[in-house]
Design a protein around this motif. Structure first.
Motif, short mmCIF file in Angstrom:
data_model
loop_
_atom_site.label_atom_id
_atom_site.label_comp_id
_atom_site.label_asym_id
_atom_site.label_seq_id
_atom_site.Cartn_x
_atom_site.Cartn_y
_atom_site.Cartn_z
N PRO A 250 24.66 -13.49 -11.25
CA PRO A 250 24.86 -12.11 -11.69
C PRO A 250 25.24 -11.17 -10.54
CG PRO A 250 22.89 -13.02 -12.70
CD PRO A 250 23.36 -14.02 -11.68
N SER A 293 26.49 -7.07 -5.96
CA SER A 293 25.54 -5.99 -6.22
C SER A 293 24.14 -6.54 -6.25
CB SER A 293 25.87 -5.29 -7.54
OG SER A 293 25.86 -6.21 -8.60
N LEU A 294 23.23 -5.74 -5.77
CA LEU A 294 21.82 -6.11 -5.80
C LEU A 294 21.01 -4.84 -5.56
CD1 LEU A 294 19.74 -8.41 -6.00
CD2 LEU A 294 19.75 -8.53 -3.52
N GLY A 295 19.98 -4.68 -6.35
CA GLY A 295 19.15 -3.49 -6.19
C GLY A 295 19.98 -2.23 -6.37
N HIS A 296 19.98 -1.40 -5.37
CA HIS A 296 20.69 -0.13 -5.47
C HIS A 296 22.01 -0.14 -4.75
CE1 HIS A 296 16.39 1.06 -6.18
NE2 HIS A 296 16.99 1.57 -7.23
N LYS A 334 22.56 3.85 -4.46
CA LYS A 334 21.84 4.81 -5.29
C LYS A 334 20.70 5.40 -4.48
CE LYS A 334 22.14 3.69 -9.43
NZ LYS A 334 21.97 2.80 -10.55
N PRO A 337 17.10 8.33 -8.55
CA PRO A 337 17.54 8.22 -9.94
C PRO A 337 18.60 9.27 -10.27
CG PRO A 337 15.17 8.04 -9.82
CD PRO A 337 15.63 8.39 -8.44
N ARG A 379 21.89 12.44 -18.69
CA ARG A 379 22.56 11.14 -18.80
C ARG A 379 24.03 11.31 -19.13
NH1 ARG A 379 22.59 6.75 -23.17
NH2 ARG A 379 23.18 4.91 -21.98
N TYR B 113 22.85 -9.09 -15.15
CA TYR B 113 22.13 -8.00 -14.52
C TYR B 113 21.78 -6.91 -15.52
CZ TYR B 113 22.52 -8.68 -9.42
OH TYR B 113 22.37 -9.08 -8.14
N ASN B 115 20.08 -2.73 -15.13
CA ASN B 115 19.65 -1.67 -14.21
C ASN B 115 18.88 -0.63 -15.03
OD1 ASN B 115 21.21 0.11 -11.46
ND2 ASN B 115 19.31 0.56 -12.50
N LEU B 119 15.98 9.27 -16.71
CA LEU B 119 16.12 10.60 -16.12
C LEU B 119 15.18 11.58 -16.82
CD1 LEU B 119 20.03 10.77 -15.78
CD2 LEU B 119 18.35 10.16 -14.03
N ARG B 124 11.07 9.97 -13.75
CA ARG B 124 12.42 9.59 -13.33
C ARG B 124 12.30 8.35 -12.46
NH1 ARG B 124 16.31 13.92 -13.56
NH2 ARG B 124 17.57 12.92 -11.96
N PHE B 125 13.04 7.36 -12.79
CA PHE B 125 13.02 6.15 -11.97
C PHE B 125 14.32 5.39 -12.13
CE2 PHE B 125 11.34 4.86 -16.07
CZ PHE B 125 11.94 3.63 -16.31
N ASP B 126 14.60 4.54 -11.20
CA ASP B 126 15.78 3.67 -11.25
C ASP B 126 15.40 2.38 -10.55
OD1 ASP B 126 18.25 2.33 -10.62
OD2 ASP B 126 19.28 4.21 -11.06
N LEU B 127 15.37 1.30 -11.29
CA LEU B 127 14.90 0.04 -10.74
C LEU B 127 16.00 -0.76 -10.05
CD1 LEU B 127 12.47 -1.11 -13.57
CD2 LEU B 127 11.98 0.19 -11.50
N GLY B 128 17.23 -0.29 -10.11
CA GLY B 128 18.31 -1.04 -9.49
C GLY B 128 18.63 -2.30 -10.27
N ARG B 129 19.53 -3.08 -9.71
CA ARG B 129 19.97 -4.29 -10.40
C ARG B 129 19.12 -5.48 -9.95
NH1 ARG B 129 26.43 -4.12 -10.99
NH2 ARG B 129 26.63 -1.95 -11.55
N ALA B 131 18.17 -9.74 -11.21
CA ALA B 131 18.65 -10.83 -12.05
C ALA B 131 17.56 -11.41 -12.94
CB ALA B 131 19.23 -11.93 -11.16
N LYS B 136 10.48 -5.86 -12.30
CA LYS B 136 10.07 -4.69 -11.52
C LYS B 136 9.18 -3.83 -12.40
CE LYS B 136 13.82 -4.57 -8.19
NZ LYS B 136 14.78 -3.72 -7.44
N PHE B 149 16.95 3.58 -20.24
CA PHE B 149 18.32 3.10 -20.46
C PHE B 149 18.66 2.02 -19.43
CE2 PHE B 149 18.30 7.55 -21.77
CZ PHE B 149 18.75 7.44 -23.07
N CYS B 150 19.78 1.36 -19.71
CA CYS B 150 20.36 0.44 -18.73
C CYS B 150 21.67 1.07 -18.25
CB CYS B 150 20.62 -0.93 -19.35
SG CYS B 150 21.54 -2.03 -18.24
N GLU B 151 21.81 1.16 -16.96
CA GLU B 151 23.01 1.80 -16.43
C GLU B 151 24.26 0.96 -16.70
OE1 GLU B 151 23.94 3.83 -12.22
OE2 GLU B 151 24.02 1.66 -12.24
#
Lengths: 411, 258
Positions: A250, A293-296, A334, A337, A379, B113, B115, B119, B124-129, B131, B136, B149-151
Motif C-alpha cells: 500500500p 506514502s506512510l503516516g503523514h 501533514k 489535522p 471538510r 491504505y 487515513n 476535524l 481533531r485528529f489525523d492518524l496518517g496513512r 497499512a 492507531k 472520515f478517511c482522507e
C-alpha cells in the motif's frame, strides 16, 4: 451558444446544488439521487495571483493556472449494474478578467463486463491512461496550486503549424504561449505542453486490475495526442497509450507509461512537399512515476519524456527527433489535522538544435520550485497559499516569483 | 424515571420502559427510522480508469439513544478501549458510542491504505496513512459528536458519540436498545412532556407511529392523546374536539403536508 449562455448552465447547477445542500446542512456525503443510481460531486475553485508576465503558468486554455476560477460538476449515472455514464462539466474563467469557457471535460460510458473481474472499458471523452498528474486535475486532489511543468508549460511546438527550419524553431524559444511558424497556420497561437492536464482525449480505453491489485494495466486508443487531445481526429491516425502500475505494498505505487500518436495536423501535412507529406510525424512519450506514502508523509515523482518528429523542409534542417523531458518531485507533510505543507521541484529540459549560427536547446529550459500550505477550514472548504519561483534561461522575462491564494469548495 | 432521550440519525417513535431492579433500572425500546439512507456512493471522479474495489455497506440503521442528563455520581471516567475497524472501505461500526476517557482503536483490516481523521471540534485528529494489520488509537477526553472520515476514500465516514455518562445504548439492526443500570435513586417521578424531546412536525407524515412510546397510530390519535389531565395542550385539544370531522380532517391534512 454564447459564452455567457454556456456558462449559465453549470453556474446555475452549482449554485442550485449548493443552496439545496446548504439548506439541509452541508452534506457529509456525496449527493445521491434515485436510490443511488445518480451520484453528484462538484467543486468550485477560485485562485488569485499577480499577473504572470513571463507566461510560466499559462495553460493550453490561454490563461494562467494561478488565476483560474473553476466550477465543476461531475455525475455518475448508473442505470443498471456494471454500466455507468460519467459526465464532468466544467466552466473556467480567470480572476484577472477575460472570457470564460465551458466544456464537458469528461463524457464517457464505463462498462464492467464481468461482475467479479476487475476489467473495465470506458469510451467517449476519457481520462488519460498515461502518467499520473493528468488524472488529478481538481484542486481537492492537490495541495499545491500549480501544475507540474510537463503537464502545463507551453512549449513552442504546435500541431497546426511547424517551423520551416531549425532557425525558425530556435527563434521561437521561450515564446510558448504564442509561437508562429511559416508552414501551416500562419497566425500566432499557443504551443503545446508535453502532456495536457486540462483536456481529455476522445476514444476508448480498457483497464485490467485496480488500485489494490498487484499489477494493473490500462490501454487507450484515442483521436489526439497527449499534448493535443481532441474530440475529432485531426492528424490522420489514432494514438495508442498505456500504463502499467505496480502496487507492491500500500505504501508504493510505481508506474510506467508509453504513448505514440501522430502529432502534426492533417492541415499541415496536406501542404507539405510531396517528399514530406507521407511522413507520420508522431509524438512518442514515455513516462515513469512513483509514489511513496506512510503516516503523514507522501512523496511523488514523475518523469515525462516526449519525442516529436517534424517535417524536414529547409536548411538548416531540423535535427529530429525533438526531445523534451520533464521531471517533478513533490513531497507533502501533514503538519496538523487539516493542515498540509507541500514542496515541489520541477524541471523541463530540451535537446539541442543546430541553427545557422548557434546550437541551442530548441526551447528554453525552465525550472520551478513551489511551496505551499493547505488548510481545511471545514471538510469541504479548503484554503491554500503557495509561492512558486520560475526561472528560464531565455526570453524577455527570465524569472518570476508568483504567490497565489486559492479557495476550494467541494462536495 | 426522569430522563430525556435523544436519537441520532433521526427517529420519532421510541418506546421506553423502566423497571425497578436492585441494582438499577433498565430502559429499553425500539427506534424506527423514518428514512433509511441509501449506501453512500463514491464521489464521481472523472479521472478514474474504472470501478473502485468492492466495498461493504455501512450499518446505517443504527441509532444511539441516550440520556441528555445523567444522575450525579453515576459515572467515573475509566481507561477503556473501544474499536472502530476499517474494512472494505467501510468503518465498522458506523456508529460508536463511548464514554469520556475511552481510547478508540482504529485497526486497518483492508487491503489498502486508509487515513482516518476528524476535524470535529470535539476532537481533531489525523492518524496518517497506515497499512493493513496495523492500528492507531485516539483517546476522547471531551463529550460531543465526532465525525470520522478517511482522507483517501471520501465515501468513508462514521460517527463517534462521546458521553459524560454511561446511560446510552446503540440500537441493534431491528432498532432495539436497552440501557441498563440506571440508579434507582434517580427515579423520582413520571416522565413528563418536558422531559421528552418533542419531534419536529416537519416530515411527520413519514412516521409510522407517534408519541414517545409509539401508542398513537395516526396523527388524529396523537393530537387527542396530548389532552390528558395537566397537559399544557389540553385547551387546544378540547378546541380540536369541538371541530366538525371535516375541519379536523383539514387540520390533519395540514400537518401531513408539512
Amino acid at each position: 451558444m454564447s459564452t455567457r449562455s454556456r456558462l449559465a448552465l453549470p453556474i446555475v447547477i452549482v449554485l442550485g446544488l449548493c443552496a439545496r445542500l446548504e439548506a439541509q446542512g452541508w452534506p457529509e456525503q456525496t449527493a445521491t439521487l434515485f436510490d443511488g443510481r445518480v451520484t453528484l460531486g462538484g467543486e468550485a475553485t477560485a485562485t488569485v495571483a499577480p499577473e504572470d508576465k513571463g507566461h510560466f503558468t499559462y495553460t493550453d486554455y490561454e490563461r494562467s493556472s494561478l488565476q483560474l476560477v473553476r466550477l465543476g460538476v461531475a455525475a455518475a449515472i448508473r442505470p443498471i449494474d456494471r454500466l455507468t455514464f460519467v459526465v464532468d462539466l466544467r466552466a473556467e474563467g480567470d480572476t484577472s478578467g477575460g472570457d470564460w469557457s465551458a466544456i464537458p471535460v469528461a463524457l464517457y460510458v464505463r462498462v464492467r463486463p464481468w461482475r467479479d473481474r476487475r476489467f473495465d472499458i470506458q469510451a467517449g471523452r476519457i481520462p488519460p491512461v498515461f502518467g499520473v498528474a493528468g488524472r488529478h486535475i481538481y484542486a481537492s486532489d492537490n495541495v499545491l496550486i500549480g501544475t507540474p511543468l510537463a503537464w502545463q508549460y507551453l512549449t513552442v511546438l504546435r500541431a497546426d503549424a511547424v517551423p520551416a527550419n531549425a532557425d525558425e524553431l530556435i527563434y521561437a524559444r521561450s515564446y510558448g504561449w504564442q509561437p508562429g511558424y511559416s508552414v501551416g497556420d500562419d497566425g500566432y497561437a499557443r504551443g503545446v505542453p508535453l502532456a495536457t492536464a486540462f483536456r481529455y482525449d476522445t476514444g476508448v480505453e480498457a483497464r485490467i486490475g485496480d488500485d489494490v491489485s498487484l499489477v494493473s494495466v490500462a490501454v487507450a486508443l484515442t483521436n489526439g495526442t497527449l499534448s493535443a487531445p481532441g474530440l475529432r481526429s485531426s492528424n490522420g491516425g489514432p494514438q495508442v497509450s498505456t500504463r502499467v502500475a505496480l502496487h507492491p505494498s500500500p505504501a508504493w505505487v510505481i508506474g510506467a507509461s508509453y504513448a505514440d500518436g501522430r502529432f502534426v495536423a492533417d492541415t499541415v501535412r496536406d501542404g507539405l512537399p510531396a517528399s514530406q507529406s507521407g511522413g507520420r510525424y508522431p509524438q512518442r512519450t514515455i513516462g515513469g512515476d512513483a509514489e511513496y506514502s506512510l503516516g503523514h508523509v507522501l512523496i511523488r515523482a514523475e518523469l515525462v519524456a516526449a519525442r516529436w518528429t517534424l517535417p524536414v523542409l529547409g536548411p538548416p534542417p531540423i535535427d529530429n527527433p525533438l526531445w523534451s523531458t520533464g521531471v517533478s518531485v513533490e513531497g507533502r507533510y501533514k503538519i496538523a489535522p487539516g493542515v498540509t505543507a507541500a514542496l515541489r521541484g520541477d524541471h523541463l529540459g530540451f535537446n539541442s538544435q543546430t541553427g545557422t549560427y548557434l546550437t541551442l536547446p530548441w526551447d528554453a529550459p525552465v525550472s520551478r520550485v513551489e511551496g505551499g500550505v493547505s488548510w481545511a477550514a471545514t471538510r469541504h472548504v479548503i484554503l491554500r497559499g503557495s509561492i512558486q519561483y520560475n526561472s528560464r534561461n531565455r526570453g524577455p522575462i527570465r524569472s518570476a516569483t508568483l504567490p497565489a491564494a486559492q479557495v476550494t469548495l467541494w462536495f | 424515571m426522569r430522563a430525556a432521550a435523544g436519537v441520532l440519525a433521526g427517529g420519532l417513535a421510541m418506546t421506553a420502559v423502566s423497571a425497578g431492579q436492585p441494582r438499577g433500572a433498565s430502559v429499553r425500546g425500539r427506534v424506527e427510522l423514518p428514512h433509511v439512507p441509501v449506501m453512500v456512493e463514491r464521489r464521481p471522479a472523472s479521472g478514474e480508469l474504472g470501478e473502485g474495489p468492492p466495498r461493504d455497506a455501512a450499518e446505517w440503521r443504527r441509532a444511539v439513544v441516550y440520556f441528555e442528563t445523567a444522575p450525579k455520581g453515576a459515572f467515573e471516567a475509566e481507561d477503556v478501549h473501544a474499536q472502530m475497524d476499517q474494512r472494505n472501505e467501510t468503518f465498522v461500526p458506523h456508529l460508536l458510542a463511548v464514554t469520556v476517557g475511552t481510547t478508540v482503536d482504529f485497526p486497518n483490516d483492508d487491503r489498502t491504505y486508509h487515513n482516518v481523521f476528524s476535524l470535529s471540534k470535539t476532537k481533531r485528529f489525523d492518524l496518517g496513512r497506515y497499512a493493513a494489520g496495523r492500528s492507531k488509537s485516539v483517546r476522547f477526553d471531551r463529550p460531543g459528536v465526532v465525525r470520522v472520515f478517511c482522507e483517501i476514500h471520501s465515501h468513508m465516514n462514521a460517527f463517534i458519540l462521546v458521553f459524560t455518562h454511561r446511560f446510552f445504548g446503540v440500537t441493534d439492526p431491528d432498532g432495539r436498545y436497552q440501557i441498563d443500570g440506571v440508579p434507582p435513586g434517580t427515579i423520582d417521578g413520571e416522565a413528563g412532556s418536558r422531559d421528552w424531546r418533542t419531534g419536529a412536525l416537519i416530515g411527520l407524515r413519514f412516521s409510522k407511529t407517534y408519541m414517545h412510546d409509539g401508542r398513537a397510530k395516526n396523527i388524529r390519535d396523537a393530537i387527542l392523546l396530548h389532552g390528558g389531565p395537566g397537559s399544557e395542550a389540553a385547551p387546544c385539544i378540547e378546541l380540536f374536539k369541538k371541530y366538525t370531522p371535516d375541519n379536523q380532517d383539514i387540520l390533519v391534512r395540514y400537518v401531513e403536508a408539512l
